[in-house]
Design an enzyme around this catalytic site. Sequence first.
Site, PDB file in Angstrom:
ATOM      1  N   THR A   1       7.570   6.173  -4.090  1.00  0.00           N
ATOM      2  CA  THR A   1       6.423   5.677  -3.319  1.00  0.00           C
ATOM      3  C   THR A   1       5.326   6.728  -3.250  1.00  0.00           C
ATOM      4  O   THR A   1       4.139   6.436  -3.486  1.00  0.00           O
ATOM      5  CB  THR A   1       6.857   5.260  -1.905  1.00  0.00           C
ATOM      6  OG1 THR A   1       7.717   4.119  -1.997  1.00  0.00           O
ATOM      7  CG2 THR A   1       5.650   4.900  -1.038  1.00  0.00           C
TER       8      THR A   1
ATOM      9  N   ALA B   1      15.266   9.776  -7.270  1.00  0.00           N
ATOM     10  CA  ALA B   1      16.650  10.200  -7.467  1.00  0.00           C
ATOM     11  C   ALA B   1      17.640   9.160  -6.971  1.00  0.00           C
ATOM     12  O   ALA B   1      18.704   8.965  -7.565  1.00  0.00           O
ATOM     13  CB  ALA B   1      16.892  11.527  -6.749  1.00  0.00           C
TER      14      ALA B   1
ATOM     15  N   CYS C   1      12.146  -2.604   0.235  1.00  0.00           N
ATOM     16  CA  CYS C   1      10.936  -2.188   0.948  1.00  0.00           C
ATOM     17  C   CYS C   1      10.227  -3.359   1.622  1.00  0.00           C
ATOM     18  O   CYS C   1       9.324  -3.152   2.417  1.00  0.00           O
ATOM     19  CB  CYS C   1       9.979  -1.494  -0.017  1.00  0.00           C
ATOM     20  SG  CYS C   1      10.632   0.047  -0.675  1.00  0.00           S
TER      21      CYS C   1
END
Length: 390
Positions: A71, A199, A326
Amino acid sequence: MIYFDNNATTPCDPKVVEAMLPYFYEQPGNAASRNHALGWLAEDAVKSARKQVANLISAEAKEVIFTSGATESDNLAILGTLEQYRRKGSHIITLKTEHKAVLDACARAEQLGAEVTYLDVQPDGLVDLSELEAAIRPDTVLVSIMWGNNETGVLQPMEQIGALCDKHGTLLMSDATQVVGKLPCHPREAGVHLMAFSAHKMYGPKGVGGLYVSRRQPKVSVAAQVHGGGHEQGLRSGTLNVPGIVGFGKAAALAKAQMEADAQRLRPLRDQLEQQLLREVPRAFLNGHPEHRLPHVSNIAFPFTESDTVMMRFAQELALSSGSACTSASVEPSHVLRAMGLTAEEAHSSLRFSLGRFTRAEDIERAVDLVRNAVAAVRAGSPVWAAQQP
């Protein structure tokens, strides 16, 4: 519990956790502390991790900028490019099916005076290359297209997109969060100049990500969006998350070694899950291109149901989602599926299955049973479904 929500986040690989542990206590140094041995050890650990991440995407180590996640990387790439290249223009092109991190960054760019073109996609989720080329203008400074969609798994033809952008002299940015560590993903070969990834989508820790910034052919400049210390070549200030970065590096090294084997193992499991559900659940259908997609993702619509109601019936046994993590708090139907032409009702009935490194073959049969039975139970209470029966 069966975990089929790996597109939201993957569990940390135990080898990643093992690599991180020393940097929480035994080696607590700040990588910017240049006056003692613990600082040097931290700096060396970050350098090593940067090489591991760069090696995964066939980049130079200096082309990898560490961030808090994709993001932040998306925002830095989009808003930083807009600010840096204002003299050329302020036109951005993206897709309606992008992640909210990209769409919201583009909305912010519009507030800052940019013009953004939001392109439709075809019913299979792929961009129409002729429409993309037609949208590029002399003042276009950036094209931003997701490499692999987080909801459907659809893979865009990045090399062809890269060739178009090169032809017209515009920069290409890609949110490749769902692809890096899952499939070979080499931005320079594809003509991608900026690339965001995280990650925690590749069995690493949450809270750390990367932004690839091309340093040659062309050398790309990005204006920093976070100030205070000049870390990360001045592009992203702030104390580096050394344990997270070490974990990111280890996750990248593991992915480099085994992502091909992971993909080969997961594809037939995904296909088995998909084929059984499409065969055993009446009126179910696949969302997205059947071939140009990630090997571990399936998005299936179960008409005449509500996905949230279906998932509540097995929420303690099977972890799924109806779209992006999200946007899970939103009651709106998936903007990705709506952009592909689904009705609001069809989008609300869709479930995303995303398998992962720790998925077992026996999980498939159990998941099929849970979903099939849940859909049947929800439909049994639906007068609309009853009216559809002969």
